[in-house]
Design a protein around this motif. Structure first.
Motif, PDB file in Angstrom:
ATOM      1  N   GLY A 147       0.800  -1.226   0.000  1.00  0.00           N
ATOM      2  CA  GLY A 147       0.000   0.000   0.000  1.00  0.00           C
ATOM      3  C   GLY A 147       0.826   1.266   0.000  1.00  0.00           C
ATOM      4  N   VAL A 148       2.152   1.156   0.012  1.00  0.00           N
ATOM      5  CA  VAL A 148       3.032   2.322  -0.053  1.00  0.00           C
ATOM      6  C   VAL A 148       3.260   2.681  -1.519  1.00  0.00           C
ATOM      7  N   GLY A 149       2.922   3.911  -1.910  1.00  0.00           N
ATOM      8  CA  GLY A 149       3.166   4.349  -3.269  1.00  0.00           C
ATOM      9  C   GLY A 149       4.652   4.520  -3.520  1.00  0.00           C
ATOM     10  N   ILE A 150       5.104   4.156  -4.716  1.00  0.00           N
ATOM     11  CA  ILE A 150       6.536   4.201  -5.016  1.00  0.00           C
ATOM     12  C   ILE A 150       6.777   4.871  -6.360  1.00  0.00           C
ATOM     13  N   GLY A 151       7.636   5.872  -6.357  1.00  0.00           N
ATOM     14  CA  GLY A 151       8.148   6.467  -7.577  1.00  0.00           C
ATOM     15  C   GLY A 151       9.640   6.179  -7.661  1.00  0.00           C
ATOM     16  N   VAL A 152      10.161   6.066  -8.866  1.00  0.00           N
ATOM     17  CA  VAL A 152      11.573   5.751  -9.072  1.00  0.00           C
ATOM     18  C   VAL A 152      12.292   6.978  -9.625  1.00  0.00           C
ATOM     19  N   VAL A 153      13.423   7.298  -9.013  1.00  0.00           N
ATOM     20  CA  VAL A 153      14.307   8.354  -9.505  1.00  0.00           C
ATOM     21  C   VAL A 153      15.509   7.681 -10.156  1.00  0.00           C
ATOM     22  N   VAL A 154      15.695   7.905 -11.445  1.00  0.00           N
ATOM     23  CA  VAL A 154      16.880   7.397 -12.130  1.00  0.00           C
ATOM     24  C   VAL A 154      18.006   8.391 -11.892  1.00  0.00           C
ATOM     25  N   ALA A 155      19.135   7.905 -11.384  1.00  0.00           N
ATOM     26  CA  ALA A 155      20.225   8.794 -10.999  1.00  0.00           C
ATOM     27  C   ALA A 155      21.481   8.529 -11.821  1.00  0.00           C
ATOM     28  N   ALA A 156      22.095   9.601 -12.267  1.00  0.00           N
ATOM     29  CA  ALA A 156      23.386   9.509 -12.919  1.00  0.00           C
ATOM     30  C   ALA A 156      24.493   9.561 -11.868  1.00  0.00           C
ATOM     31  N   ASN A 157      25.631   9.024 -12.220  1.00  0.00           N
ATOM     32  CA  ASN A 157      26.802   9.005 -11.346  1.00  0.00           C
ATOM     33  C   ASN A 157      27.733  10.139 -11.759  1.00  0.00           C
ATOM     34  N   ARG A 158      27.965  11.083 -10.863  1.00  0.00           N
ATOM     35  CA  ARG A 158      28.750  12.258 -11.243  1.00  0.00           C
ATOM     36  C   ARG A 158      30.231  11.947 -11.418  1.00  0.00           C
ATOM     37  N   THR A 159      30.668  10.725 -11.095  1.00  0.00           N
ATOM     38  CA  THR A 159      32.061  10.349 -11.345  1.00  0.00           C
ATOM     39  C   THR A 159      32.241   9.763 -12.743  1.00  0.00           C
ATOM     40  N   ARG A 160      31.145   9.607 -13.480  1.00  0.00           N
ATOM     41  CA  ARG A 160      31.232   9.092 -14.839  1.00  0.00           C
ATOM     42  C   ARG A 160      31.049  10.238 -15.834  1.00  0.00           C
ATOM     43  N   HIS A 161      31.212   9.953 -17.106  1.00  0.00           N
ATOM     44  CA  HIS A 161      31.186  10.996 -18.131  1.00  0.00           C
ATOM     45  C   HIS A 161      29.776  11.572 -18.273  1.00  0.00           C
ATOM     46  N   PRO A 162      29.641  12.869 -18.497  1.00  0.00           N
ATOM     47  CA  PRO A 162      28.316  13.474 -18.686  1.00  0.00           C
ATOM     48  C   PRO A 162      27.515  12.864 -19.830  1.00  0.00           C
ATOM     49  N   LEU A 163      28.186  12.276 -20.838  1.00  0.00           N
ATOM     50  CA  LEU A 163      27.437  11.619 -21.909  1.00  0.00           C
ATOM     51  C   LEU A 163      26.688  10.395 -21.383  1.00  0.00           C
ATOM     52  N   ASP A 164      27.257   9.708 -20.396  1.00  0.00           N
ATOM     53  CA  ASP A 164      26.548   8.593 -19.768  1.00  0.00           C
ATOM     54  C   ASP A 164      25.272   9.099 -19.097  1.00  0.00           C
ATOM     55  N   ALA A 165      25.373  10.277 -18.493  1.00  0.00           N
ATOM     56  CA  ALA A 165      24.200  10.861 -17.836  1.00  0.00           C
ATOM     57  C   ALA A 165      23.116  11.191 -18.858  1.00  0.00           C
ATOM     58  N   LYS A 166      23.508  11.675 -20.031  1.00  0.00           N
ATOM     59  CA  LYS A 166      22.511  11.959 -21.068  1.00  0.00           C
ATOM     60  C   LYS A 166      21.799  10.682 -21.513  1.00  0.00           C
ATOM     61  N   THR A 167      22.555   9.600 -21.614  1.00  0.00           N
ATOM     62  CA  THR A 167      21.935   8.315 -21.970  1.00  0.00           C
ATOM     63  C   THR A 167      20.897   7.915 -20.930  1.00  0.00           C
ATOM     64  N   LEU A 168      21.248   8.074 -19.656  1.00  0.00           N
ATOM     65  CA  LEU A 168      20.308   7.734 -18.591  1.00  0.00           C
ATOM     66  C   LEU A 168      19.105   8.677 -18.582  1.00  0.00           C
ATOM     67  N   ALA A 169      19.333   9.946 -18.886  1.00  0.00           N
ATOM     68  CA  ALA A 169      18.221  10.900 -18.900  1.00  0.00           C
ATOM     69  C   ALA A 169      17.217  10.531 -19.992  1.00  0.00           C
ATOM     70  N   ARG A 170      17.717  10.182 -21.162  1.00  0.00           N
ATOM     71  CA  ARG A 170      16.802   9.786 -22.249  1.00  0.00           C
ATOM     72  C   ARG A 170      16.035   8.526 -21.867  1.00  0.00           C
ATOM     73  N   LEU A 171      16.726   7.590 -21.225  1.00  0.00           N
ATOM     74  CA  LEU A 171      16.059   6.370 -20.781  1.00  0.00           C
ATOM     75  C   LEU A 171      14.998   6.684 -19.737  1.00  0.00           C
ATOM     76  N   ALA A 172      15.331   7.542 -18.792  1.00  0.00           N
ATOM     77  CA  ALA A 172      14.371   7.901 -17.748  1.00  0.00           C
ATOM     78  C   ALA A 172      13.125   8.540 -18.339  1.00  0.00           C
ATOM     79  N   VAL A 173      13.311   9.411 -19.332  1.00  0.00           N
ATOM     80  CA  VAL A 173      12.170  10.096 -19.952  1.00  0.00           C
ATOM     81  C   VAL A 173      11.242   9.096 -20.639  1.00  0.00           C
ATOM     82  N   ARG A 174      11.801   8.020 -21.179  1.00  0.00           N
ATOM     83  CA  ARG A 174      10.954   7.000 -21.820  1.00  0.00           C
ATOM     84  C   ARG A 174       9.944   6.416 -20.844  1.00  0.00           C
ATOM     85  N   TYR A 175      10.284   6.434 -19.558  1.00  0.00           N
ATOM     86  CA  TYR A 175       9.405   5.827 -18.555  1.00  0.00           C
ATOM     87  C   TYR A 175       8.741   6.868 -17.658  1.00  0.00           C
TER      88      TYR A 175
END
Length: 360
Positions: A147-175
């Motif tokens: 009965g607990v509502g759950i939302g998911v936050v997709v998080a990028a790792n700031r120790t990795r390249h910003p292009l990896d973060a863009k890939t994750l952002a596009r994936l997150a937007v799909r969902y």
């Protein structure tokens, strides 16, 4: 590092006239996926999978941590990575989320936003997309079971390249609208500046996701400022170092940004020397919106209700003020409007019940 300053706390209310904080309805907005695991589950899965756990995760648990220097952060991250390694099957992931939701329900949380970097699991579960889908499926099952509502936050790792973060952002937007509610940025602030990830956050915001980066934990006010100016943060994970710059704190208040303050975590990682020095009272009295969070209970040894207890015992928060903290967590969440209204009404009902030990 100079610890954040905080104003003197009023005397705490009498222990004989306090309401049960586990019964206070609230939202939990700062919880990491692996870090939400029960310690007993970690030990059990490690034994089943043949993963050797260091003493800090067994006999000496919770571990003694400090992350204000590079060596301390490395040790924290190493323990976290070891804990992640026991999650090897889809059922392990489902179990973690089910148990986490059960623990949230026991703590009084009616809405949870859990943060996950799918890159940490992608090699094990067939790639980034299958990992996100597995987490979302596990979240739906956990919602139905508890009965607990759950939302998911997709998080990028700031120790990795910003292009990896863009890939994750596009994936997150799909969902977006299908369980993913926000886009975050975590790991060591000192190894990846927020402005480097502006492009990824622009993608996420345009896709309708909340901007919820970490900032103002291991670095000072400049880190918070970058989250505001470059990432247009709706919430900031931690953000406590904003108290070191009064003008910046005024901006945080004016923009209505919610700070996800994690008292036990701040002490464990050396951000503040004691819970009394975490600037919860200072932020609250300045008008900042606060959502208390547990961050990584697996490594810090306490869950959500304990953070409210620390506000009560270390900062003198009254039950009325604690109720307001709970309201701020709910208002700062992405919970559906109906869920928000119900939880806010339940907070009022909690406050309307007699405190234990008070005259009837």
């Amino acid at each position: 590092m100079e610890a954040p300053t905080t104003s003197p706390a009023p005397a705490p209310p009498s222990a004989s006239a306090r309401r049960d904080l586990t019964a206070l309805p609230k939202a939990h907005l700062h919880l990491h996926f692996t870090g939400s695991m029960r310690h007993s589950t970690l030990v059990e899965l490690a034994k089943e999978r043949g993963v050797h756990l260091p003493d800090a995760l067994v006999e000496d648990w919770p571990p003694r941590l400090r992350a204000t220097d590079e060596r301390g952060w490395f040790r924290f991250q190493r323990l976290y990575d070891i804990a992640r390694s026991v999650l090897q099957t889809p059922e392990d992931m489902r179990r973690l989320l089910r148990e986490t939701a059960e623990d949230e329900a026991a703590e009084g949380s009616g809405w949870l936003e859990i943060q996950v970097d799918p890159s940490g699991y992608a090699s094990r579960f067939g790639g980034l997309t299958p990992t996100v889908e597995l987490v979302l499926d596990a979240a739906r099952a956990a919602e139905e079971a508890t009965g607990v509502g759950i939302g998911v936050v997709v998080a990028a790792n700031r120790t990795r390249h910003p292009l990896d973060a863009k890939t994750l952002a596009r994936l997150a937007v799909r969902y977006a609208g299908r369980g993913v509610v926000g886009f975050g940025l975590s790991n060591d602030e000192r190894r990846g500046r927020a402005y480097d990830f502006e492009g990824a956050f622009r993608i996420a915001r345009r896709g309708g996701l909340l901007s919820v980066p970490h900032g103002g934990e291991l670095l000072g006010p400049a880190s918070v400022r970058e989250c505001l100016d470059n990432l247009e943060a709706d919430r900031i994970g931690h953000g406590v170092r904003a108290v070191e710059d009064p003008r910046l704190l005024e901006r945080v208040v004016e923009r209505g940004v919610t700070l996800e303050v994690c008292p036990a975590s701040n002490v464990s990682l050396g951000v503040a020397p004691t819970a009394a020095r975490v600037p919860v009272r200072t932020l609250f009295e300045a008008g900042a919106r606060i959502a208390l969070g547990a961050d990584d209970p697996l490594l810090f040894g306490s869950r959500l209700a304990r953070q409210y207890e620390l506000a009560r015992t270390e900062h003198g928060f009254t039950d009325a003020e604690l109720a307001e903290l709970a309201r701020q967590s709910i208002r700062g969440s992405s919970a559906p409007e109906g869920t928000r209204r119900r939880l806010l009404a339940d907070v009022d009902a909690w406050l309307g019940t007699p405190a234990a030990g008070s005259a009837g």
